[in-house]
Each structure stands twice: as structure tokens, then as C-alpha cells.
Design a protein around this motif. Structure first.
Motif, short mmCIF file in Angstrom:
data_model
loop_
_atom_site.label_atom_id
_atom_site.label_comp_id
_atom_site.label_asym_id
_atom_site.label_seq_id
_atom_site.Cartn_x
_atom_site.Cartn_y
_atom_site.Cartn_z
N LEU A 273 0.85 -1.20 0.00
CA LEU A 273 0.00 0.00 0.00
C LEU A 273 0.88 1.24 0.00
CD1 LEU A 273 -2.96 1.17 0.40
CD2 LEU A 273 -2.38 1.24 2.84
N ILE A 274 0.51 2.23 -0.80
CA ILE A 274 1.18 3.53 -0.83
C ILE A 274 0.16 4.60 -0.48
CG2 ILE A 274 2.34 5.23 -2.28
CD1 ILE A 274 3.48 2.94 -3.91
N GLY A 275 0.54 5.52 0.37
CA GLY A 275 -0.32 6.65 0.72
C GLY A 275 0.45 7.95 0.57
N GLY A 276 -0.27 9.03 0.31
CA GLY A 276 0.40 10.30 0.13
C GLY A 276 -0.48 11.49 0.46
N VAL A 277 0.16 12.56 0.93
CA VAL A 277 -0.48 13.85 1.18
C VAL A 277 0.36 14.91 0.50
CG1 VAL A 277 -1.22 15.53 2.89
CG2 VAL A 277 -1.41 13.09 3.40
N ASP A 278 -0.28 15.80 -0.24
CA ASP A 278 0.47 16.79 -1.00
C ASP A 278 -0.27 18.12 -0.98
OD1 ASP A 278 2.92 16.39 -3.12
OD2 ASP A 278 1.66 18.10 -3.66
N GLY A 279 0.48 19.21 -0.93
CA GLY A 279 -0.13 20.53 -0.95
C GLY A 279 0.69 21.50 -1.78
N ALA A 280 0.02 22.51 -2.34
CA ALA A 280 0.70 23.52 -3.15
C ALA A 280 0.16 24.90 -2.81
CB ALA A 280 0.52 23.23 -4.64
N TRP A 281 1.00 25.90 -2.94
CA TRP A 281 0.59 27.28 -2.79
C TRP A 281 0.91 27.99 -4.11
CZ3 TRP A 281 -2.33 30.23 0.15
CH2 TRP A 281 -2.22 31.62 0.02
N PHE A 282 -0.12 28.56 -4.74
CA PHE A 282 0.05 29.34 -5.95
C PHE A 282 0.08 30.81 -5.57
CE2 PHE A 282 -1.85 25.35 -7.25
CZ PHE A 282 -1.10 25.01 -8.36
N PHE A 283 1.14 31.48 -5.97
CA PHE A 283 1.30 32.88 -5.61
C PHE A 283 0.37 33.76 -6.46
CE2 PHE A 283 5.11 30.72 -4.34
CZ PHE A 283 5.43 31.28 -3.12
N GLY A 284 0.07 34.94 -5.95
CA GLY A 284 -0.78 35.87 -6.69
C GLY A 284 -0.15 36.29 -8.01
N ALA A 285 -1.00 36.66 -8.96
CA ALA A 285 -0.52 37.06 -10.28
C ALA A 285 -1.51 38.02 -10.93
CB ALA A 285 -0.31 35.83 -11.17
N ASN A 286 -1.04 38.73 -11.93
CA ASN A 286 -1.87 39.65 -12.71
C ASN A 286 -2.54 40.71 -11.83
OD1 ASN A 286 -1.39 38.36 -15.26
ND2 ASN A 286 -2.78 36.74 -14.63
N ARG A 287 -1.84 41.17 -10.82
CA ARG A 287 -2.38 42.23 -9.99
C ARG A 287 -2.55 43.51 -10.82
NH1 ARG A 287 1.28 39.47 -6.71
NH2 ARG A 287 0.38 38.63 -4.79
N GLY A 288 -3.58 44.27 -10.50
CA GLY A 288 -3.87 45.47 -11.26
C GLY A 288 -4.64 45.22 -12.54
N LYS A 289 -5.18 43.99 -12.70
CA LYS A 289 -5.98 43.65 -13.87
C LYS A 289 -7.36 43.19 -13.42
CE LYS A 289 -1.84 42.15 -16.38
NZ LYS A 289 -1.71 43.32 -17.24
N PRO A 290 -8.19 44.10 -12.85
CA PRO A 290 -9.47 43.69 -12.29
C PRO A 290 -10.43 43.15 -13.33
CG PRO A 290 -9.32 46.08 -12.39
CD PRO A 290 -7.95 45.55 -12.72
N GLY A 291 -10.25 43.52 -14.61
CA GLY A 291 -11.14 42.99 -15.64
C GLY A 291 -10.60 41.74 -16.28
N GLY A 292 -9.48 41.21 -15.78
CA GLY A 292 -8.89 40.04 -16.39
C GLY A 292 -8.79 38.88 -15.43
N LEU A 293 -7.65 38.19 -15.46
CA LEU A 293 -7.46 36.99 -14.65
C LEU A 293 -6.54 37.31 -13.48
CD1 LEU A 293 -7.21 34.34 -17.50
CD2 LEU A 293 -9.13 34.76 -15.97
#
Length: 381
Positions: free
Chosen positions: A275-295
Motif C-alpha cells: 500500500l502507498i499513501g500520500g499527502v500533498d499541498g501547493a501554494w500558488f502565488f498571486g498574479a496579474n495584480r492590477g488587472k481587475p477585468g482580467g485573470l
């Protein structure tokens, strides 16, 4: 004509606000797209510790653990969504629904050990995908009603060249160069009715793409006192892409910090299974700041947990996988996403190939995501 021009200006001001929030019911796949492979069936619980060609994308340190040449090819669906708008133009009610989409190659890569000097990894991956159609009928504005039919599609692709350094005891290190490509298609339609005349705005679809360069570095560690446990951590830098016509929507691919632990238990069912078990996590940093009409992206987390039971048969092993994954919302624009995952594999003892079928029943989608992965040894055993 002056009234029409003023009306169009007022409508587009309101639609800019709609554009910033129209996807708020759509599960987030823009930068947390699970491209597939073995770990998808485990809720992503092995991403940071995957010792296969996908290591160049997730954590290049695990390339050091690959003792023979391998190649991997993954196919999976690319989910699409529809956001239905109703009510007021400046503050519409929204309802999102997802669909299966079309099939595509989501990953292809190989890993090749180089005579005790380390392992080379080269891979292509779709690491972010978004395809939403926004539809609104007779949205109410100040003295006008507006019909909307917009399509916004964004694809993030990564070409990674990575190197897993030779193992140093229980610690492995890997580094890589990442070439990121972002492709955007934006198509808009408006029908504006002020009660006296109707104005139709149906401009041709606009497409744009940009390329940028980043890097990835990773570490993998196995405690000397417990060789059945592995810890992995990696960091991929943000990537600025040189968009031209649509840089107001997005010109940056977020950076990612990822970590996880995997453990193994042998001796099950009379010593035949493990048996194999795993726990994984990721943090995605903010992006495209100053583009309220976009992504525009706020920093947000993704995490998964899963198990893989390897059931021994006369011909080989049948891996059976279960897992759960969740992606946090990234602020204004996208909702959170969760999925129960399942998988089956086929690993013959004497063959040089493996097959994996993995399924993710995701929130907000009428049909589950499906991934098929084919892997093979290359060169001599």
C-alpha cells in the motif's frame, strides 16, 4: 449617434464589472489543472514524490530516483464551462455549470539516467486551462436591455528541461529551466436594445500568446531510520509572458511552492501486496495584480490525499487508487474546486509498459474528468 455612443460607453463600463466577476461560479483550473497520470487517481497525493517522467514538472529531485529510461504520455479531457447571467447588468445573478470538453495530450515526457552523473528529464505539460462561455439574455441596464455571449479561453503550457543530480545518501536535488507559453482567445458579442433601436456589436475573436522563462528547483529526502517514507518539496518561479493584444487580461503565470509526503507499507495479504499513501499541498502565488477585468489571482492553496493499493496477480500488479483533492478559490473571479478521485492500473511483471486510467468526479461538472496514461521503459533493462 451621440446617444448610441453614450449608451455603448455606459454598457461597456458595466460589462467591465461583469467580466471581473462572471466566472465566480466556475471551479478553478486556471493554474491548478491536474494534467493526469498516476497521482491524479490519488487526489494528487504523490505529485511532490512522483519518481517517473512527470517529476520534471512536479519536483525534479525525484528524477534522481529513476534507475532506467522511461517515457510517459498522458491524455485527458479539457473541461469547459458555461456561466449564465441574469437580472441587472451591473450586478447580475450568476450560475455556472461544467462539461466534459474535448480530449487532448496533457503531458508527454521522458527521463533518462546518464551513466551515474544524474538523470535528464524533458517534458511538455498543460498546467493551466480555462474555457468559459458567458451568456446573458435581456440583462437590465439604465434604459437598455443587453444580450451577452462571450468566450474566454486560456491555456498555460510548460516545456521543462530538468536534471536530477546523483543521489547523495538520503537526499536528492533537482533543477530545471521552464519555458512557459500562455495562449488566450477572447470573443465577445453584444446586442443592445434601448426600446427604439437595436445595436449589435460582434467583433472578430482576438487571440494572443506569449512566452516566458522561469525555473524550478526541488529536494527529496528519505529518513535513514524509515526508508519507506519520502518527503519532497519544490518551487517553480513566476513566469512573465510577453503578451501583446490581450495583456490586460493576463501576462503572468503564477509561481508554485509544493510539498508532500509519501509512505509505503509492505507485507499485505500474506506478503504479496503493498500500500502507498500520500499527502500533498501547493501554494500558488498571486498574479496579474492590477488587472481587475482580467485573470487577477490572489495567492491560494491546493491539497490532496490518497492511497494506492497494489493487488498482486499472476501477471503482475493491479494498482487501485482512491483520493480527494481541493483547490481554494483565488479571490474574485473563480470559486473553489473539489474532486473525489479513483484509478486503476495495469503493471505486468515481464512487460516494458504500464497503463493507468484515472477519474476525478469534480464539483460543478456534470461528467467526471478522465485521464489515460501510457508509460514504458526505454533502452535496456
Amino acid at each position: 449617434m451621440e446617444n448610441i455612443a453614450r449608451m455603448r460607453f455606459a454598457v461597456f463600463l458595466a460589462l467591465a464589472m461583469v467580466g471581473a466577476q462572471a466566472a465566480s461560479q466556475i471551479p478553478d483550473l486556471f493554474d491548478a489543472f491536474e494534467m493526469g497520470g498516476r497521482s491524479l487517481g490519488m487526489g494528487g497525493g504523490m505529485y511532490s514524490n512522483a519518481a517517473d517522467p512527470s517529476a520534471s514538472y512536479w519536483n525534479p529531485a525525484n528524477l534522481s530516483l529513476i534507475g532506467e529510461g522511461q517515457v510517459e504520455l498522458n491524455f485527458r479531457n479539457l473541461p469547459t464551462s458555461v456561466t449564465s447571467l441574469s437580472g441587472r447588468l451591473d450586478d447580475p445573478d450568476e450560475h455556472g455549470s461544467g462539461s466534459f470538453g474535448s480530449y487532448s495530450i496533457a503531458f508527454g515526457g521522458f527521463a533518462l539516467p546518464i551513466g551515474g552523473r544524474g538523470t535528464l528529464g524533458l517534458s511538455y505539460a498543460k498546467g493551466g486551462f480555462f474555457n468559459d462561455r458567458r451568456v446573458g439574455v435581456r440583462l437590465e441596464g439604465d434604459g437598455v436591455s443587453v444580450d451577452i455571449d462571450d468566450v474566454l479561453r486560456v491555456t498555460n503550457e510548460f516545456l521543462t528541461i530538468a536534471w536530477g543530480l546523483p543521489s547523495r545518501g538520503q537526499t536528492n536535488i533537482g533543477v530545471g529551466v521552464v519555458i512557459g507559453r500562455q495562449h488566450i482567445l477572447s470573443d465577445t458579442f453584444r446586442r443592445i436594445d434601448d426600446g427604439q433601436e437595436t445595436t449589435v456589436i460582434d467583433d472578430p475573436a482576438v487571440t494572443d500568446e506569449g512566452i516566458g522563462i522561469g525555473g524550478i528547483v526541488g529536494v527529496q529526502f528519505t529518513p535513514p531510520s524509515n526508508p519507506n517514507v519520502s518527503f519532497g518539496i519544490s518551487y517553480r518561479t513566476p513566469i512573465k509572458v510577453n503578451m501583446d493584444k490581450l495583456d490586460a487580461i493576463s501576462d503572468e503565470i503564477p509561481g508554485r511552492l509544493q510539498a508532500g509526503v509519501v509512505w509505503r507499507r509492505d507485507g499485505l495479504r500474506g506478503g504479496r501486496d503493498y500500500l502507498i499513501g500520500g499527502v500533498d499541498g501547493a501554494w500558488f502565488f498571486g498574479a496579474n495584480r492590477g488587472k481587475p477585468g482580467g485573470l487577477r489571482r490572489d495567492g491560494h492553496a491546493a491539497a490532496g490525499v490518497g492511497i494506492e493499493y497494489n493487488w498482486a496477480q499472476s501477471f503482475g500488479y493491479v494498482p487501485i487508487r482512491l483520493g480527494f483533492r481541493v483547490v481554494q478559490d483565488a479571490g474574485e473571479g473563480f470559486s473553489s474546486r473539489s474532486a473525489f478521485t479513483f484509478g486503476l492500473g495495469y503493471r505486468p511483471f515481464e512487460a516494458d509498459y504500464w497503463l493507468d486510467l484515472n477519474i476525478a468526479a469534480a464539483s460543478g461538472q456534470s461528467k467526471p474528468d478522465v485521464s489515460l496514461t501510457m508509460s514504458s521503459r526505454i533502452g535496456r533493462r
